[in-house]
Design a protein around this motif. Structure first.
Motif, PDB file in Angstrom:
ATOM      1  N   LEU A   1       0.828  -1.203   0.000  1.00  0.00           N
ATOM      2  CA  LEU A   1       0.000   0.000   0.000  1.00  0.00           C
ATOM      3  C   LEU A   1       0.868   1.260   0.000  1.00  0.00           C
ATOM      4  N   ASP A   2       1.971   1.225   0.737  1.00  0.00           N
ATOM      5  CA  ASP A   2       2.895   2.353   0.766  1.00  0.00           C
ATOM      6  C   ASP A   2       3.461   2.616  -0.626  1.00  0.00           C
ATOM      7  N   THR A   3       3.771   1.545  -1.351  1.00  0.00           N
ATOM      8  CA  THR A   3       4.264   1.684  -2.726  1.00  0.00           C
ATOM      9  C   THR A   3       3.205   2.328  -3.625  1.00  0.00           C
ATOM     10  N   SER A   4       1.950   1.926  -3.447  1.00  0.00           N
ATOM     11  CA  SER A   4       0.865   2.495  -4.243  1.00  0.00           C
ATOM     12  C   SER A   4       0.700   3.991  -3.967  1.00  0.00           C
ATOM     13  N   LEU A   5       0.803   4.381  -2.693  1.00  0.00           N
ATOM     14  CA  LEU A   5       0.673   5.802  -2.358  1.00  0.00           C
ATOM     15  C   LEU A   5       1.835   6.612  -2.928  1.00  0.00           C
ATOM     16  N   THR A   6       3.019   6.018  -2.941  1.00  0.00           N
ATOM     17  CA  THR A   6       4.169   6.688  -3.557  1.00  0.00           C
ATOM     18  C   THR A   6       3.912   6.914  -5.040  1.00  0.00           C
ATOM     19  N   PHE A   7       3.339   5.925  -5.687  1.00  0.00           N
ATOM     20  CA  PHE A   7       3.012   6.036  -7.111  1.00  0.00           C
ATOM     21  C   PHE A   7       1.972   7.142  -7.340  1.00  0.00           C
ATOM     22  N   LEU A   8       0.952   7.208  -6.480  1.00  0.00           N
ATOM     23  CA  LEU A   8      -0.058   8.257  -6.608  1.00  0.00           C
ATOM     24  C   LEU A   8       0.553   9.641  -6.396  1.00  0.00           C
ATOM     25  N   GLY A   9       1.516   9.728  -5.478  1.00  0.00           N
ATOM     26  CA  GLY A   9       2.212  10.993  -5.272  1.00  0.00           C
ATOM     27  C   GLY A   9       2.960  11.432  -6.522  1.00  0.00           C
ATOM     28  N   GLU A  10       3.584  10.475  -7.199  1.00  0.00           N
ATOM     29  CA  GLU A  10       4.279  10.791  -8.451  1.00  0.00           C
ATOM     30  C   GLU A  10       3.298  11.239  -9.527  1.00  0.00           C
ATOM     31  N   GLU A  11       2.118  10.618  -9.567  1.00  0.00           N
ATOM     32  CA  GLU A  11       1.101  11.022 -10.538  1.00  0.00           C
ATOM     33  C   GLU A  11       0.601  12.434 -10.248  1.00  0.00           C
ATOM     34  N   LEU A  12       0.475  12.788  -8.974  1.00  0.00           N
ATOM     35  CA  LEU A  12       0.084  14.148  -8.621  1.00  0.00           C
ATOM     36  C   LEU A  12       1.133  15.157  -9.083  1.00  0.00           C
ATOM     37  N   LYS A  13       2.403  14.793  -8.946  1.00  0.00           N
ATOM     38  CA  LYS A  13       3.484  15.677  -9.386  1.00  0.00           C
ATOM     39  C   LYS A  13       3.453  15.848 -10.902  1.00  0.00           C
ATOM     40  N   LYS A  14       3.201  14.774 -11.633  1.00  0.00           N
ATOM     41  CA  LYS A  14       3.089  14.878 -13.098  1.00  0.00           C
ATOM     42  C   LYS A  14       1.905  15.774 -13.490  1.00  0.00           C
ATOM     43  N   ALA A  15       0.795  15.610 -12.777  1.00  0.00           N
ATOM     44  CA  ALA A  15      -0.383  16.443 -13.064  1.00  0.00           C
ATOM     45  C   ALA A  15      -0.066  17.917 -12.821  1.00  0.00           C
ATOM     46  N   GLU A  16       0.685  18.199 -11.764  1.00  0.00           N
ATOM     47  CA  GLU A  16       1.068  19.589 -11.479  1.00  0.00           C
ATOM     48  C   GLU A  16       1.895  20.173 -12.624  1.00  0.00           C
ATOM     49  N   GLU A  17       2.855  19.395 -13.119  1.00  0.00           N
ATOM     50  CA  GLU A  17       3.698  19.867 -14.218  1.00  0.00           C
ATOM     51  C   GLU A  17       2.871  20.127 -15.472  1.00  0.00           C
ATOM     52  N   ASN A  18       1.910  19.259 -15.747  1.00  0.00           N
ATOM     53  CA  ASN A  18       1.070  19.428 -16.934  1.00  0.00           C
ATOM     54  C   ASN A  18       0.138  20.632 -16.808  1.00  0.00           C
ATOM     55  N   ILE A  19      -0.337  20.871 -15.588  1.00  0.00           N
ATOM     56  CA  ILE A  19      -1.215  22.030 -15.371  1.00  0.00           C
ATOM     57  C   ILE A  19      -0.481  23.321 -15.705  1.00  0.00           C
ATOM     58  N   PHE A  20       0.751  23.453 -15.215  1.00  0.00           N
ATOM     59  CA  PHE A  20       1.513  24.674 -15.469  1.00  0.00           C
ATOM     60  C   PHE A  20       2.123  24.683 -16.868  1.00  0.00           C
ATOM     61  N   ALA A  21       1.963  23.579 -17.598  1.00  0.00           N
ATOM     62  CA  ALA A  21       2.391  23.545 -19.002  1.00  0.00           C
ATOM     63  C   ALA A  21       1.245  23.912 -19.937  1.00  0.00           C
ATOM     64  N   GLY A  22       0.099  24.308 -19.372  1.00  0.00           N
ATOM     65  CA  GLY A  22      -1.022  24.743 -20.187  1.00  0.00           C
ATOM     66  C   GLY A  22      -1.983  23.638 -20.578  1.00  0.00           C
ATOM     67  N   LYS A  23      -1.945  22.501 -19.876  1.00  0.00           N
ATOM     68  CA  LYS A  23      -2.822  21.380 -20.211  1.00  0.00           C
ATOM     69  C   LYS A  23      -3.924  21.212 -19.159  1.00  0.00           C
ATOM     70  N   GLU A  24      -4.519  22.332 -18.762  1.00  0.00           N
ATOM     71  CA  GLU A  24      -5.515  22.283 -17.697  1.00  0.00           C
ATOM     72  C   GLU A  24      -6.713  21.418 -18.068  1.00  0.00           C
ATOM     73  N   LYS A  25      -7.165  21.529 -19.327  1.00  0.00           N
ATOM     74  CA  LYS A  25      -8.350  20.788 -19.745  1.00  0.00           C
ATOM     75  C   LYS A  25      -8.115  19.284 -19.676  1.00  0.00           C
ATOM     76  N   GLU A  26      -6.950  18.826 -20.177  1.00  0.00           N
ATOM     77  CA  GLU A  26      -6.643  17.393 -20.138  1.00  0.00           C
ATOM     78  C   GLU A  26      -6.517  16.885 -18.709  1.00  0.00           C
ATOM     79  N   MET A  27      -6.040  17.750 -17.811  1.00  0.00           N
ATOM     80  CA  MET A  27      -5.820  17.324 -16.434  1.00  0.00           C
ATOM     81  C   MET A  27      -7.111  17.186 -15.634  1.00  0.00           C
ATOM     82  N   VAL A  28      -8.222  17.711 -16.153  1.00  0.00           N
ATOM     83  CA  VAL A  28      -9.496  17.552 -15.444  1.00  0.00           C
ATOM     84  C   VAL A  28      -9.815  16.073 -15.254  1.00  0.00           C
ATOM     85  N   PHE A  29      -9.623  15.278 -16.300  1.00  0.00           N
ATOM     86  CA  PHE A  29      -9.929  13.852 -16.221  1.00  0.00           C
ATOM     87  C   PHE A  29      -8.900  13.108 -15.367  1.00  0.00           C
ATOM     88  N   VAL A  30      -7.637  13.505 -15.457  1.00  0.00           N
ATOM     89  CA  VAL A  30      -6.597  12.876 -14.638  1.00  0.00           C
ATOM     90  C   VAL A  30      -6.859  13.145 -13.160  1.00  0.00           C
TER      91      VAL A  30
END
Length: 308
Positions: free
Chosen positions: A138-167
């Protein structure tokens, strides 16, 4: 499917979606109460612990991370239930879907018990090792989700707000499943510390407290991810709102600019006896100049008002 493992005089039975006949056999072989047998026939709605004379009946729900296996669109709740029946010399694990952590632990469970003092060995130590494996997974899964949140943050500030709604929606679903399943664990594990100590000995209390501490750490990690998610969602919503407002502003300016021109040109299409300008030399160019002047005046006014 039922798998059986044995280490010295300890038996571990791992059953995946057992039939009623298989449950009846297990109940007969290990003297399991009929109430437990009936409850094992279908998934439980909540995590809990029941204490009997010679064994403990423990039900825990764990989140099944869809992001981690690349299956974000799975229908239904991403939650795995594992039922534990723990006696001094036996442990039975029952689940209704394959659980990867149990599959992996089945391959190495003998090695996990080699470090335990043979004079004190009982099925509780096997329960400890299984729960440690489950929580580490479970700890590994939460680490993975944390990485996905970081990727979503990078995409948001890259101008991909619309695509990130579904993510963000998928991440929210995962975090909600994690919260729903893990939140009751602390209370259940506290009860396990008391009941487990009575059944398996006070020397085993240290191991049960360690399980509780690991669960607390994981829940704290989950709480931090939830806070990060809330801030990320607010940021994405704000940026989407700003972009939408900019688009609406441009469309409004275009409408405000073209509407008077449309009215102006329509006036010259009226079937009247006298139409000014029309019929004069260079009448077309005069009308074009008037329209361009009107457009330029409106843009100068908008610029003065800082509307764009």
């Amino acid at each position: 499917m039922i798998r059986q493992f044995k280490y010295r005089d300890i038996i571990w039975i791992d059953a995946t979606s057992p039939s009623k006949e298989e449950l009846a056999t297990l109940s007969s072989d290990f003297n399991i109460h009929s109430l437990v047998e009936n409850e094992l026939a279908e998934p439980s709605k909540r995590s809990h612990l029941d204490t009997y004379d010679n064994y403990l009946y423990l039900v825990l729900h764990f989140p099944a991370c869809r992001f981690c296996i690349g299956n974000k669109k799975t229908e239904g709740a991403g939650i795995e239930e594992v039922d534990f029946i723990v006696g001094k010399k036996f442990i039975i694990t029952i689940h209704y879907e394959p659980v990867q952590a149990l599959e992996e632990f089945g391959q190495i469970f003998e090695a996990n018990l080699q470090s335990v003092d043979d004079k004190k060995i009982h099925a509780g130590y096997l329960l400890f090792e299984i729960l440690i494996k489950m929580y580490r997974s479970l700890d590994t899964s939460l680490t993975f989700l944390g990485e996905e949140l970081k990727k979503a943050e990078e995409n948001i500030f890259a101008g991909k707000e619309k695509e990130m709604v579904f993510v963000i929606s998928d991440l929210n679903r995962e975090l909600l499943d994690c919260t729903w399943s893990i939140q009751p664990h602390e209370e259940v594990l506290h009860s396990l510390e008391v009941s487990g100590g009575n059944l398996l000995g006070n020397d085993f209390a240290f191991y049960l407290k360690r399980i509780t501490n690991i669960e607390r750490r994981i829940f704290a990690t989950l709480s931090n991810l939830q806070e990060m998610f809330k801030e990320l969602r607010i940021t994405n919503d704000s940026m989407l709102s700003i972009k939408t407002n900019e688009i609406m502003k441009v469309l409004t300016i275009m409408a405000f600019t073209t509407f008077p021109l449309t009215v102006f040109t329509s006036m010259f299409g009226m079937n009247t006896v006298y139409n000014p300008i029309l019929g004069r030399p260079y009448d077309f160019w005069i009308i074009v100049v008037i329209m361009l002047s009107a457009v330029a005046s409106m843009f100068i006014f908008f610029r003065y008002k800082r509307w764009f």
